[in-house]
Structure formats: structure tokens, C-alpha cells
Design an enzyme around this catalytic site. Structure first.
Site, PDB file in Angstrom:
ATOM      1  N   GLU A   1       0.842  -1.211   0.000  1.00 16.86           N
ATOM      2  CA  GLU A   1       0.000   0.000   0.000  1.00 16.86           C
ATOM      3  C   GLU A   1       0.876   1.260   0.000  1.00 16.86           C
ATOM      4  OE1 GLU A   1      -3.264  -0.154   2.828  1.00 16.86           O
ATOM      5  OE2 GLU A   1      -4.134  -1.862   1.769  1.00 16.86           O
TER       6      GLU A   1
ATOM      7  N   GLU B   1      -4.784  -8.743  -0.301  1.00 17.21           N
ATOM      8  CA  GLU B   1      -5.609  -8.426   0.873  1.00 17.21           C
ATOM      9  C   GLU B   1      -7.056  -8.311   0.417  1.00 17.21           C
ATOM     10  OE1 GLU B   1      -4.405  -5.251   3.509  1.00 17.21           O
ATOM     11  OE2 GLU B   1      -2.282  -5.737   3.224  1.00 17.21           O
TER      12      GLU B   1
HETATM   13  O1  AHR Z   1      -5.238  -5.898   6.921  1.00 20.24           O
HETATM   14  C1  AHR Z   1      -5.183  -4.705   7.659  1.00 20.24           C
HETATM   15  C2  AHR Z   1      -4.533  -3.563   6.886  1.00 20.24           C
HETATM   16  O2  AHR Z   1      -5.326  -3.229   5.788  1.00 20.24           O
HETATM   17  C3  AHR Z   1      -3.185  -3.837   6.292  1.00 20.24           C
HETATM   18  O3  AHR Z   1      -2.153  -3.682   7.183  1.00 20.24           O
HETATM   19  C4  AHR Z   1      -3.092  -2.800   5.218  1.00 20.24           C
HETATM   20  O4  AHR Z   1      -2.270  -3.199   4.161  1.00 20.24           O
HETATM   21  C5  AHR Z   1      -4.540  -2.583   4.806  1.00 20.24           C
HETATM   22  O5  AHR Z   1      -4.877  -1.261   4.750  1.00 20.24           O
END
Ligand code: AHR
Length: 487
Positions: free
Chosen positions: A171, A294
Site C-alpha cells: 500500500e 488483501e
Molecule cells: O489488513 C489490515 C490492513 O489493511 C493492512 O495492514 C493494510 O495493508 C490494509 O490497509
């Protein structure tokens, strides 16, 4: 009537689509996985045995670690060596708690060994240095004769480990450095240069990808750096409201929130289509994979919990969200090579929840268990899918284990109506080898430490076979898997 057919061009469903994500966040690593060798909780080399046994049953293929946002603050050298050599740090992203670095590189590979899973390491671009990342790769994968390889050996590990997947940052448009796409594209090109292949270890390099519908990010990364990457990631979370300000609750929701959540989950299909189109423009041969590293539900913090720990309960709604994601990932399997649900234990849409020595399996866990037959299976084409009853969805594959069995999984996310789905298979059914259902009386049913078996998989009685026709009678808010051996 839906027809399920073999097609020579249909892709294989990579088992890594069923991957997991474990970040240093809340009780995900500490307590959830790692209790230390001296703990009263049964463990092997510090990793809890109950959690490993449960996770082995869902055949976890790959674990992404150490973050998440944590990855861009992680300095791996603080997490190696004897216990008294480990340097603590503050986990500023997640609750501001002290991170003792007891769980580091060696412990991660011990976890993978116990799970029989592959490594997917996420390196630090946001606050790290190129040399630090290069050294980590050398430490993990170079056999001998270099300073890093010798350091690893001094810390008790002779053989290098296998690192098949390495993410260059996380991110980086947000917690990983707040960068603009071109800036990150340049940094990605620089950092990845030093992510080397040592010996016969071959690293699939994954560039940090877009947030949800940020197609510009994908465009810039593909235009400027596609030749230097093997994969590009994508993050998208399912929120009942779609709004990170007020996300919605994990429990105590009504029918409207159920359907809104399902709609937000199904948006993953649009995202994969549109990011895929951008990628196709630059990479028509689909060499670069899309790594949805994710995904999952994200609710408001549960009352009485640390909001930085992202602990949430998990109901039949979460299982349905997971199943729909699997169907979407299958559909896009030609581009999607890996997906990692956030997260494995005690964080967000978890497989398992622990409370000290106690552990429960969530409905999401059972959704993963229902779909194991699709791992590395050949996707089958659906004809007439538009004729499926409202609020149902279906996916099918031919087993990748050499048996040629055909597995059909179907969901009915209607809250009132039973749905009847008729499927024509590519051959006459000789026997049903598996017919399982995940269903519950209530759409918000969930397991608790007091009632750990309220939700689980049971035998599915609603499958009827006549020749090559399979008829599935799906109760409201249910998920089924039927595996057929064809004549
Ligand atoms: O999964 C929780 C968080 O969500 C992670 O650390 C981040 O990459 C995303 O914003």
C-alpha cells in the site's frame, strides 16, 4: 439449466487463490500463532498446535507476512538471533503496542514448515533501504559464503529457505509511504533490482498495487514497470456500508446490511475485470499475475476491544462473502494467481479466533474447507449461467489430482427462498464422492467460545442425480459443494 463443460482454454485455479495473510497486528501473530516454547498452551517450537492442526485441514497454500502496513515499518534484523538479542519496537499502526520481535524470520519459516505452506514475504519500501531488502533476501536464500548467509548459519539455520514470492512494499499509496504512482513505479524498479535469485531459488516479484478502483495506479505501474515485475497486487475490503468512516457491525445486522455487504463483495468482479483490462493493454499475454493479497470483510471495532487490533466476529455472512470471492477469483483465474484473505487468526475476517488456550473455527474457515477440492483444479466453463435463480451463484472445476472428478460449488444468498439449481455435467455421474453444506438457521449465526459448534459443515441431502444431471436444492443462505465421479 446451467451446463458445465470442459474447455481447452480454461485456466487452472491456482491453489494460492486460497492463500492467507498474517500480519503483526493485534492478536494475529502473538497468541494467535505464536505462544513461545515455554507456554502452557500446547505448542511445537512455540507455535500453537491447535491452530496448526485446524489450518492444515484447509490446506493453506501460502502465507503473506509480516504485513500489511506493518511491513513498511519492519526491520527484519531486529527479529533474528537469540531471544535477548531481539530488539523491540512500537507497532505504531496497530494500537501503538510494543512489538517484541520474538516472532521473526526463523519463526515464520517454522510456521510454514508446520503448515506445509509457501512463503510470500512483503519487504519494506516505505521506511526501509534497498540494502536492507537485499540483505534479507540474501539471508533467507543464499546458501553459504556471504555475510548474510553466514549470519543465518550462526543463528542455527544451515540450509537456505525457499522464498517463491516477494512483495516489494505494501500500500505504497497509503501507509507504505503515501507515494504517487510514478514515484512508487521508480522505487519499485530500483528496489526489485536487488531482489536476487540465489542458487535455484526463483522469486516471483510482486509490485505493490492499487487500492480498490484506483485504475490509474495500475496504469502507471504497468506502463512504467511491467517488464520488471511478475505480479501486481490489489487490495479491496468488503464493508457493509462501503464507507471506512462508519463501516457497519460484525453482529446485530439486519437483512438490508446482509444484501448491502453481498453487493459490496460482488464488486470484486468489476474490479478484477477493469484492472485486468488495464493489464491486458500492457501485457496481452498475461505474464504478470494479479495478486489480490488483501481482501475480506472489515467491520467497526467490536465494543470493548482495542480498535487498533481489528478483532471482529465472523458469521454466515462472512462465509458467504468468502464463497462469492472464490467464485469471482475462479472466473478471473487466467490473471489472478494468488489471493490472501485478511487475516488468518484473530484479525478481520479470520479463519480462527482464540481466547488464551481456547480456539474456535469461524464460518469463513468452513467456507475455505468446502472449497479445497478446487485447489489447482481445471476451471470448467458455465453455459447458461444467466439462467441461475436470483441470488445464487455457481462455480465448477475438474479435479487437479488426476481423478477427473467434477466439483460443483453453489451458493444461495437469498434470505427467504430455497433455490433449485440444475446443472448438466460433462458426463454421466457414477457416484457422488462428496456432498457437503454450510448452513445455519440464522443468517448471522456464528461460533463462540461458549458454543463453538453452532456453525459447521454437515452432509448435504439436497443433491439429486439423474444421468448427467445434477439438481441442487439450496436452502436460504447456504453454501454447498458436491463432488461427482463421472462414468
Ligand atoms: O489488513 C489490515 C490492513 O489493511 C493492512 O495492514 C493494510 O495493508 C490494509 O490497509
Amino acid at each position: 439449466m446451467v451446463t458445465v463443460a470442459l474447455s481447452p482454454s480454461a485456466p487452472v485455479i491456482d491453489r494460492r487463490i486460497y492463500g492467507q495473510f498474517a500480519e503483526h497486528l493485534g492478536r494475529g501473530i502473538y497468541e494467535g500463532l505464536w505462544v513461545g516454547a515455554d507456554s502452557d498452551i500446547a505448542n511445537k517450537n512455540g507455535i500453537r498446535r491447535d491452530v496448526i492442526a485446524a489450518l492444515r485441514d484447509i490446506k493453506v497454500p501460502v502465507v503473506r507476512w509480516p504485513g500489511g502496513c506493518f511491513a513498511d515499518e519492519y526491520h527484519w534484523m531486529k527479529g533474528i538471533g537469540a531471544p535477548d538479542e531481539r530488539q523491540a519496537m512500537v507497532n505504531t499502526h496497530w494500537g501503538g503496542v510494543v512489538e517484541p520481535n520474538e516472532f521473526g524470520t526463523h519463526e515464520y519459516f517454522e510456521l510454514l514448515d508446520q503448515l506445509d505452506a509457501e512463503a510470500y514475504i512483503c519487504g519494506n519500501v516505505g521506511s526501509g533501504a534497498v540494502a536492507e531488502m537485499a540483505d534479507w533476501v540474501e539471508y533467507m536464500t543464499l546458501d553459504a559464503g556471504s555475510p548474510m548467509a553466514e549470519l543465518r548459519r550462526r543463528h542455527g539455520r544451515e540450509q537456505p529457505w525457499r522464498v517463491p514470492f516477494f512483495g516489494v512494499g505494501n500500500e505504497n499509496w497509503g501507509c507504505g509511504g503515501n507515494m504517487l504512482p510514478l514515484h512508487y513505479a521508480n522505487l519499485y524498479r530500483q528496489f526489485q533490482t536487488y531482489v536476487r535469485n540465489y542458487g535455484d531459488n526463483r522469486i516471483t516479484k510482486v509490485a505493490g498495487g492499487a487500492n480498490a478502483g484506483d485504475y490509474e495506479w495500475t496504469e502507471v505501474l504497468m506502463a512504467r514497470a511491467a517488464g520488471h515485475m511478475d505480479g501486481l497486487s490489489l487490495h479491496y475490503y468488503t464493508l457493509p456500508t462501503g464507507d471506512f468512516g462508519v463501516k457497519g457491525a460484525a453482529l446485530g445486522f439486519g437483512e438490508a446490511e446482509w444484501y448491502a455487504t453481498i453487493d459490496h463483495a460482488r464488486h470484486m468482479d468489476t474490479l478484477l475485470t477493469r484492472h485486468g483490462e488495464v493489464m491486458d493493454k500492457h501485457d496481452p499475454g498475461r505474464r504478470v499475475g494479479l495478486y489480490v493479497d488483501e481482501w475480506g470483510t472489515w467491520y467497526d471495532a467490536a465494543e470493548g476491544t482495542n480498535p487498533g487490533f481489528l478483532w471482529q466476529q465472523n458469521t454466515m455472512r462472512d462465509a458467504m462473502v468468502a464463497a462469492l470471492h472464490f467464485h469471482i477469483f475462479h472466473k478471473h483465474a487466467a490473471r489472478v494467481r494468488m489471493a490472501n484473505i485478511a487475516q488468518m487468526v484473530n484479525v478481520l475476517q479470520a479463519m480462527l479466533l482464540t481466547d488464551g488456550p481456547r480456539m474456535i473455527k469461524t464460518p469463513t474457515y468452513f467456507a475455505f474447507q468446502l472449497y479445497t477440492d478446487h485447489h489447482d483444479a481445471q476451471l470448467l466453463e458455465l453455459g447458461g449461467a444467466e439462467e441461475l435463480p436470483a441470488h445464487t451463484d455457481l462455480t465448477a472445476s475438474r479435479a487437479g489430482d488426476g481423478s477427473d472428478d467434477v466439483t460443483v460449488s453453489a451458493v444461495n444468498y437469498d434470505l427467504e427462498r430455497t433455490a433449485v439449481v440444475e446443472v448438466t455435467l460433462p458426463g454421466r455421474v457414477r457416484e457422488l464422492v462428496r456432498a457437503d453444506i454450510l448452513a445455519a438457521d440464522r443468517f448471522d449465526a456464528h461460533n463462540t467460545f461458549e458454543a463453538p459448534d453452532a456453525v459447521g459443515i454437515s452432509a448435504f441431502e439436497g443433491a439429486d442425480v439423474a444421468g448427467d444431471r445434477l439438481t441442487l436444492t439450496l436452502p436460504p443462505h447456504s453454501i454447498v459443494t458436491v463432488r461427482s465421479r463421472l462414468a
